[in-house]
Design an enzyme around this catalytic site. Sequence first.
Site, PDB file in Angstrom:
ATOM      1  N   ASP A  37       0.991  -1.117  -0.063  1.00 20.72           N
ATOM      2  CA  ASP A  37      -0.009   0.118   0.036  1.00 20.72           C
ATOM      3  C   ASP A  37       0.728   1.142   0.022  1.00 20.72           C
ATOM      4  O   ASP A  37       0.987   2.027   1.083  1.00 20.72           O
ATOM      5  CB  ASP A  37      -1.010  -0.126   1.214  1.00 20.72           C
ATOM      6  CG  ASP A  37      -2.139  -1.149   1.097  1.00 20.72           C
ATOM      7  OD1 ASP A  37      -2.363  -1.432   0.073  1.00 20.72           O
ATOM      8  OD2 ASP A  37      -2.401  -1.727   2.285  1.00 20.72           O
ATOM      9  N   LYS A  59       1.080  -8.145  -2.316  1.00 24.42           N
ATOM     10  CA  LYS A  59      -0.377  -7.523  -2.772  1.00 24.42           C
ATOM     11  C   LYS A  59      -0.512  -6.162  -3.430  1.00 24.42           C
ATOM     12  O   LYS A  59       0.097  -5.337  -2.861  1.00 24.42           O
ATOM     13  CB  LYS A  59      -1.367  -7.657  -1.293  1.00 24.42           C
ATOM     14  CG  LYS A  59      -2.954  -7.277  -1.579  1.00 24.42           C
ATOM     15  CD  LYS A  59      -3.679  -7.791  -0.537  1.00 24.42           C
ATOM     16  CE  LYS A  59      -3.662  -6.299   0.370  1.00 24.42           C
ATOM     17  NZ  LYS A  59      -4.766  -5.244  -0.066  1.00 24.42           N
ATOM     18  N   ASP A  86      -5.649  -7.324  -5.226  1.00 29.52           N
ATOM     19  CA  ASP A  86      -6.831  -7.024  -4.400  1.00 29.52           C
ATOM     20  C   ASP A  86      -7.655  -5.442  -4.766  1.00 29.52           C
ATOM     21  O   ASP A  86      -7.314  -4.560  -4.272  1.00 29.52           O
ATOM     22  CB  ASP A  86      -6.212  -6.564  -3.041  1.00 29.52           C
ATOM     23  CG  ASP A  86      -7.267  -6.495  -1.962  1.00 29.52           C
ATOM     24  OD1 ASP A  86      -8.262  -6.975  -1.929  1.00 29.52           O
ATOM     25  OD2 ASP A  86      -7.104  -5.997  -0.797  1.00 29.52           O
ATOM     26  N   LYS A  88     -10.852  -5.843  -5.251  1.00 25.33           N
ATOM     27  CA  LYS A  88     -12.420  -5.953  -4.708  1.00 25.33           C
ATOM     28  C   LYS A  88     -13.598  -5.434  -5.505  1.00 25.33           C
ATOM     29  O   LYS A  88     -14.153  -4.487  -5.230  1.00 25.33           O
ATOM     30  CB  LYS A  88     -12.262  -5.175  -3.314  1.00 25.33           C
ATOM     31  CG  LYS A  88     -11.508  -5.563  -2.168  1.00 25.33           C
ATOM     32  CD  LYS A  88     -11.486  -4.789  -0.806  1.00 25.33           C
ATOM     33  CE  LYS A  88     -10.578  -5.287   0.073  1.00 25.33           C
ATOM     34  NZ  LYS A  88      -9.177  -4.718  -0.091  1.00 25.33           N
ATOM     35  N   ASP A  91     -19.667  -4.948  -9.218  1.00 25.42           N
ATOM     36  CA  ASP A  91     -20.245  -4.312 -10.182  1.00 25.42           C
ATOM     37  C   ASP A  91     -21.395  -5.330 -10.541  1.00 25.42           C
ATOM     38  O   ASP A  91     -21.299  -6.541 -10.129  1.00 25.42           O
ATOM     39  CB  ASP A  91     -19.410  -3.894 -11.156  1.00 25.42           C
ATOM     40  CG  ASP A  91     -19.910  -2.734 -11.891  1.00 25.42           C
ATOM     41  OD1 ASP A  91     -21.072  -2.398 -12.231  1.00 25.42           O
ATOM     42  OD2 ASP A  91     -19.186  -1.500 -12.025  1.00 25.42           O
ATOM     43  N   PRO A  93     -22.884  -8.244 -12.912  1.00 26.70           N
ATOM     44  CA  PRO A  93     -22.013  -9.531 -13.304  1.00 26.70           C
ATOM     45  C   PRO A  93     -21.202  -9.536 -14.593  1.00 26.70           C
ATOM     46  O   PRO A  93     -20.174  -9.647 -14.441  1.00 26.70           O
ATOM     47  CB  PRO A  93     -23.208 -10.543 -13.441  1.00 26.70           C
ATOM     48  CG  PRO A  93     -24.156 -10.087 -12.409  1.00 26.70           C
ATOM     49  CD  PRO A  93     -24.322  -8.627 -12.601  1.00 26.70           C
ATOM     50  N   THR A  95     -20.068  -6.967 -15.929  1.00 25.16           N
ATOM     51  CA  THR A  95     -18.710  -5.884 -15.894  1.00 25.16           C
ATOM     52  C   THR A  95     -17.758  -6.647 -14.936  1.00 25.16           C
ATOM     53  O   THR A  95     -16.479  -6.657 -15.399  1.00 25.16           O
ATOM     54  CB  THR A  95     -19.306  -4.656 -15.219  1.00 25.16           C
ATOM     55  OG1 THR A  95     -20.297  -4.035 -15.957  1.00 25.16           O
ATOM     56  CG2 THR A  95     -17.943  -3.456 -14.967  1.00 25.16           C
ATOM     57  N   THR A 145     -12.078  -6.001   7.279  1.00 23.71           N
ATOM     58  CA  THR A 145     -11.796  -6.177   8.876  1.00 23.71           C
ATOM     59  C   THR A 145     -11.542  -4.749   9.522  1.00 23.71           C
ATOM     60  O   THR A 145     -11.499  -4.868  10.590  1.00 23.71           O
ATOM     61  CB  THR A 145     -10.190  -6.542   8.770  1.00 23.71           C
ATOM     62  OG1 THR A 145      -9.688  -5.982   7.521  1.00 23.71           O
ATOM     63  CG2 THR A 145     -10.099  -8.107   8.600  1.00 23.71           C
ATOM     64  N   GLN A 215      -7.824  -0.559  11.665  1.00 22.42           N
ATOM     65  CA  GLN A 215      -8.184  -2.134  11.667  1.00 22.42           C
ATOM     66  C   GLN A 215      -8.937  -2.526  13.106  1.00 22.42           C
ATOM     67  O   GLN A 215      -8.505  -2.073  13.948  1.00 22.42           O
ATOM     68  CB  GLN A 215      -7.149  -3.100  11.586  1.00 22.42           C
ATOM     69  CG  GLN A 215      -6.504  -3.088   9.943  1.00 22.42           C
ATOM     70  CD  GLN A 215      -7.400  -3.886   9.029  1.00 22.42           C
ATOM     71  OE1 GLN A 215      -8.448  -3.647   8.915  1.00 22.42           O
ATOM     72  NE2 GLN A 215      -6.721  -3.991   7.761  1.00 22.42           N
ATOM     73  N   GLY A 235       0.242  -5.244   5.956  1.00 25.58           N
ATOM     74  CA  GLY A 235       0.695  -4.195   5.253  1.00 25.58           C
ATOM     75  C   GLY A 235       1.505  -3.194   6.419  1.00 25.58           C
ATOM     76  O   GLY A 235       2.796  -3.470   6.661  1.00 25.58           O
ATOM     77  N   ARG A 236       0.804  -2.223   7.020  1.00 26.65           N
ATOM     78  CA  ARG A 236       1.565  -1.229   7.644  1.00 26.65           C
ATOM     79  C   ARG A 236       2.703  -1.774   8.779  1.00 26.65           C
ATOM     80  O   ARG A 236       3.595  -1.082   8.855  1.00 26.65           O
ATOM     81  CB  ARG A 236       0.749  -0.358   8.445  1.00 26.65           C
ATOM     82  CG  ARG A 236       0.060   0.666   7.316  1.00 26.65           C
ATOM     83  CD  ARG A 236      -1.239   1.220   7.755  1.00 26.65           C
ATOM     84  NE  ARG A 236      -2.249   0.246   7.915  1.00 26.65           N
ATOM     85  CZ  ARG A 236      -3.617   0.643   8.078  1.00 26.65           C
ATOM     86  NH1 ARG A 236      -4.026   1.831   8.521  1.00 26.65           N
ATOM     87  NH2 ARG A 236      -4.638  -0.336   8.260  1.00 26.65           N
TER      88      ARG A 236
END
Length: 263
Positions: A37, A59, A86, A88, A91, A93, A95, A145, A215, A235-236
């Site tokens: 990220d 990721k 990732d 996510k 939309d 189906p 698309t 999360t 989170q 991540g962080r």
Amino acid sequence: MPIPERLNPMFASSLPVAAAPPDPMEQARRRLIVALDVPNAAAAIKMVNQLEPSCRWFKVGLELFVAAGPAVIEPLVARGHSIFLDLKFNDIPNTVAGAVRSAASLGVRMMTIHASGGPAMLAAASEALEGMPSPPLLLAVTVLTSMDQAQVNVVGLNRSPAEQVELLARMGLGVGIRGFVCSPHEVSSLRTITGPEGVLVIPGIRPAGGESGDQKRIATPAEALRLGASYLVVGRPITQAADPLDAAEAILKEMAEAIQNQE
Ligand code: C5P
């Protein structure tokens, strides 16, 4: 869609090499996904340069993909890394099916769609991958999360996050989805529902005493593995550490100990 066993660390045969994994540390490396990220391709490459002695999976999420585009993925794949895209998708189906096909052509090994898009959308996404030689594993995101009970209620759901996760997972399983993203708090009940075939990818991982940030439903790396996680997304705690490689190594060591205790 058939379960891509090569992506399921619960099966020895799924590991990238035919032989059993050499040691718990190597198994840990194959189950840690670092969330890149970061704001641009240069920052991503810098982070990968630092982490690649220890990390196998990266990721690429919305921040990096929107800034750098699909071109950011190719050099990472060329360097032998496994990429989890990732984005996510959520939309209609048709698309989502098109977007899934486009994403699959980038050589990524996992990708996300929102389970809340409904069974028709999930089925269209699955069908879009049919016939591809090495399709990415589709992961259905259940409840983010960062959503606690209050956030879940505010968007109009009268269930607990755990109940909502279970409902979405059962719906996904019903249309052939075998990979799910959920918080550490639901991984144990989801593992019961999916059995060992389920690939459970778990963000919201925080080493003991670490900052939780936004989170809400979190656990330590060892706890998440003990509860049944296939992969951990971090991540962080790694990317914002003073020394990211040191931070990754510490998490891998904790994961390796947990894996060894399970054997
Ligand atoms: O920095 P942190 O470890 O919280 O990053 C977690 C990553 O996992 C982020 O990239 C976030 O987008 C992703 N994620 C999540 N919750 C989900 C699905 C993905 O936190 N349900």
